[in-house]
Scaffold this motif. Structure first.
Motif, PDB file in Angstrom:
ATOM      1  N   VAL A 145      13.670 -39.247  22.376  1.00  0.00           N
ATOM      2  CA  VAL A 145      12.825 -39.899  20.890  1.00  0.00           C
ATOM      3  C   VAL A 145      13.104 -38.844  19.613  1.00  0.00           C
ATOM      4  CG1 VAL A 145      10.956 -41.132  22.240  1.00  0.00           C
ATOM      5  CG2 VAL A 145      10.236 -38.741  21.160  1.00  0.00           C
ATOM      6  N   LEU A 146      14.246 -38.148  19.846  1.00  0.00           N
ATOM      7  CA  LEU A 146      14.520 -37.815  18.896  1.00  0.00           C
ATOM      8  C   LEU A 146      14.710 -36.317  18.731  1.00  0.00           C
ATOM      9  CD1 LEU A 146      13.547 -36.819  15.743  1.00  0.00           C
ATOM     10  CD2 LEU A 146      12.451 -36.004  16.227  1.00  0.00           C
ATOM     11  N   VAL A 147      16.189 -36.110  18.439  1.00  0.00           N
ATOM     12  CA  VAL A 147      17.097 -34.984  18.511  1.00  0.00           C
ATOM     13  C   VAL A 147      17.346 -34.770  16.788  1.00  0.00           C
ATOM     14  CG1 VAL A 147      17.866 -35.559  20.686  1.00  0.00           C
ATOM     15  CG2 VAL A 147      19.051 -36.204  19.265  1.00  0.00           C
ATOM     16  N   ASN A 148      18.306 -33.269  17.004  1.00  0.00           N
ATOM     17  CA  ASN A 148      18.222 -33.096  15.302  1.00  0.00           C
ATOM     18  C   ASN A 148      20.184 -32.482  15.212  1.00  0.00           C
ATOM     19  OD1 ASN A 148      18.574 -30.710  16.914  1.00  0.00           O
ATOM     20  ND2 ASN A 148      17.066 -29.014  15.569  1.00  0.00           N
ATOM     21  N   LYS A 149      20.323 -31.978  14.298  1.00  0.00           N
ATOM     22  CA  LYS A 149      22.022 -32.156  13.827  1.00  0.00           C
ATOM     23  C   LYS A 149      22.272 -30.643  14.843  1.00  0.00           C
ATOM     24  CE  LYS A 149      21.752 -33.784   9.117  1.00  0.00           C
ATOM     25  NZ  LYS A 149      21.530 -33.343   7.475  1.00  0.00           N
ATOM     26  N   ALA A 150      21.780 -30.179  14.435  1.00  0.00           N
ATOM     27  CA  ALA A 150      21.852 -28.908  16.100  1.00  0.00           C
ATOM     28  C   ALA A 150      22.215 -28.789  17.212  1.00  0.00           C
ATOM     29  CB  ALA A 150      20.831 -27.723  15.412  1.00  0.00           C
TER      30      ALA A 150
END
Length: 568
Positions: A145-150
């Motif tokens: 549902v969510l991932v970040n830039k890293a």
């Protein structure tokens, strides 16, 4: 009258408030919902609407005849949205006005809360994106549902490529941590995985998320360790060079319980406590260097340098300088380089493969061993050092002496205390222990989890004569571990490459090269057929030849047997 009663019933049943006024803006009708929203008392019929309802504009609509649609109005603590419409006859004369409104206080609060949640979400996303560690969040079913830039930087996957998809989408090797937590509802720490198309090595820590006691997903923090592993490999390379300055192994690292290896270890332990020169004899790959390290670490010199000199690896014109050092200005001793002998001061000098030392250097080493003195190249100043000598060879020194390729005096100086290290074929009872020890060590190096070797595999290894000794056994086990599937943890016979020297004294037979090659090829095909239980298609695939070629070679070598004859 019945129709009026029906209309009144309808107006009382709707959820909106309704107010009707006449042409003088006096109240004709207010339904129950309006009374509730406006918190009115009962004596309002016939009164001017401006005296009953705060901030009303019905009197203006009556006066102007202009409708007002979806206007927001504050009524005490409440907020309403209202539409005001003039009532006219068929000639357009204004008879009054009606207001229809609804309380939106709770809706507005909800909207404000949603706005706040969006702001909080935006802040959290900004915070998550600013971290250097990759973060991924999955729902209760293990869908991202969510991932970040890293995360994108490590895996190579953009959010739109993974969000809404199963958390297995980014896994190159290993099992999805989110999916495991979806099943177990328990945290997982320090899981090793490979992610993305580049198979980056990562360590994952993940915990389940519970909202009001109900499992709602999981959050994982992904640490990229590929750079750390790269640095570790570089460090290991550096350590390989530093090894010459420090002995790594002890007698505990010499694996085996056979009588011959125990005798060799006992002899080496006895001499280790003395300053005597030790001469290690044995075939290539038997572990002579291991013994040299162990002797040094068992001696009272263990805190001093341990210098290894491979006499076969250094060119003849460089070996003298490497051993004894050099001085460009002999009288001033400037521009000097210490030799390895001087570096070993107080410790041990291990002369590996001394049988390949040029005879011109042998005479200088002989003089050094006799009095522990030497002259650096280009100098006339004698240097004296306290160094213990350990030498090793896999060559027949006695034959070299007969040929004039090895100084007999040097042989006697070295052979003060000889230690014979037996080849692996003379201690096959140690293969089981050695194989398991090496499998554990290599599997850790390869990032695998080998927990055992089957008895069938051990028996298979014991049939081989191991001309390359323990070094060859280590290589073969490493190759077998590579052949294992990722989910396997027991080495089986099928993982090992064919070992054809079990009875291959064919190299010792007087035979042509062509016949030896044919005999070797026949053995390869026969062993592969037996290993694959006669499955010719699988055999051809593993030998990387066509089925037609396999049939041709089987016919040529008389291997076209009936079904089942290879199923041993």
């Amino acid at each position: 009258m019945e129709l009026i009663k029906f209309y009144r019933t309808v107006l009382e049943s709707i959820v909106e408030g309704v107010i009707i006024v006449d042409k003088d803006a006096k109240i004709l009708y207010i339904n129950k919902r309006a009374v509730h929203i406006l918190k009115l008392k009962e004596d309002f019929i016939g009164k001017p609407v401006v005296d009953v309802v705060t901030n009303t504009r019905l009197h203006i609509v009556v006066k102007t005849g202009i409708p007002e649609v979806d206007e927001v109005q504050n009524v005490g603590e409440n907020v309403i949205i209202t539409s005001r419409m003039p009532l006219t006859d068929k000639d357009g004369n204004i008879l009054g006005a009606v207001a229809v409104f609804r309380d939106i206080t709770s809706v507005r609060k909800l909207a404000e809360e949603i706005t706040n949640l969006h702001q909080i979400e935006a802040r959290l996303k900004a915070i998550i994106d600013s971290t250097y560690d990759a973060i991924s969040v999955a729902d209760e079913n293990g869908y991202v549902v969510l991932v970040n830039k890293a995360y994108t930087k490590i895996t190579g996957f953009k959010p739109e490529e993974v969000v809404g998809k199963p958390a297995t989408v980014d896994i190159a090797e290993g099992e999805s941590i989110h999916m495991q937590i979806a099943r177990t509802k328990k945290p997982i720490f320090n899981a090793r995985l490979k992610v993305g198309p580049l198979k980056r090595e990562v360590i994952v820590n993940a915990t389940p998320l519970f909202v009001k006691g109900k499992f709602s997903g999981s959050v994982a923090v992904v640490h990229d360790v590929s750079e750390i592993l790269s640095l570790t490999r570089e460090l290991k390379e550096v350590k390989r060079f530093i090894r010459q300055m420090k002995a790594q192994y002890t007698f505990d690292d010499i694996v085996g319980e056979s009588e011959k290896i125990l005798i060799a270890k006992e002899q080496a332990k006895k001499v280790a406590k003395t300053p005597a020169t030790v001469f290690l004899r044995g075939e290539s790959g038997t572990g002579k260097e291991l013994f040299a390290h162990a002797i040094h670490n068992e001696s009272n010199r263990k805190d001093k340098p341990f210098i290894t000199v491979n006499c076969a690896a250094i060119p003849e014109n460089m070996l003298e300088i490497e051993l004894f050092g050099y001085t460009k200005e002999p009288f001033l001793d400037k521009n000097t380089q210490k030799g390895l002998i001087e570096e070993a001061e107080g410790g041990t000098l291990f002369l590996d493969e001394i049988g390949k030392m040029p005879i011109t250097i042998q005479s200088k080493i002989l003089r050094f061993i006799e009095n522990r003195e030497f002259l650096p190249v280009g100098s006339n100043r004698v240097k004296k050092v306290d160094v213990r000598i350990i030498a090793s060879t896999n060559m027949n020194i006695e034959e070299l002496i007969k040929k004039g390729e090895f100084l007999v005096d040097l042989y006697y100086r070295l052979n003060v205390f000889p230690v014979y290290i037996p080849p692996l074929r003379e201690r096959k009872e140690d293969i089981k222990m050695l194989a398991r020890y090496l499998a554990k060590k290599i599997s850790q190096q390869y990032g695998r989890n080998v927990i055992n070797i089957s008895s069938g595999a051990i028996e298979y290894l014991k049939k081989y004569n191991w001309p390359g000794n323990v070094r060859e056994l280590e290589n073969i086990i490493g190759r077998a571990i590579i052949n294992m599937k990722i989910n396997e943890n027991v080495l089986e016979k099928r993982h090992f490459p064919p070992l054809f020297l079990e009875d291959t004294d064919i190299l010792k037979k007087e035979s042509s090269l062509k016949s030896m090659v044919e005999d070797f090829e026949r053995k390869i095909i026969e062993n592969s057929l037996r290993e694959n239980k006669g499955d010719r298609m699988l055999t051809a695939k593993k030998l990387k030849i066509s089925l037609r070629t396999l049939y041709y070679k089987m016919e040529r070598y008389g291997l076209l047997k009936k079904e089942g004859e290879y199923e041993n």
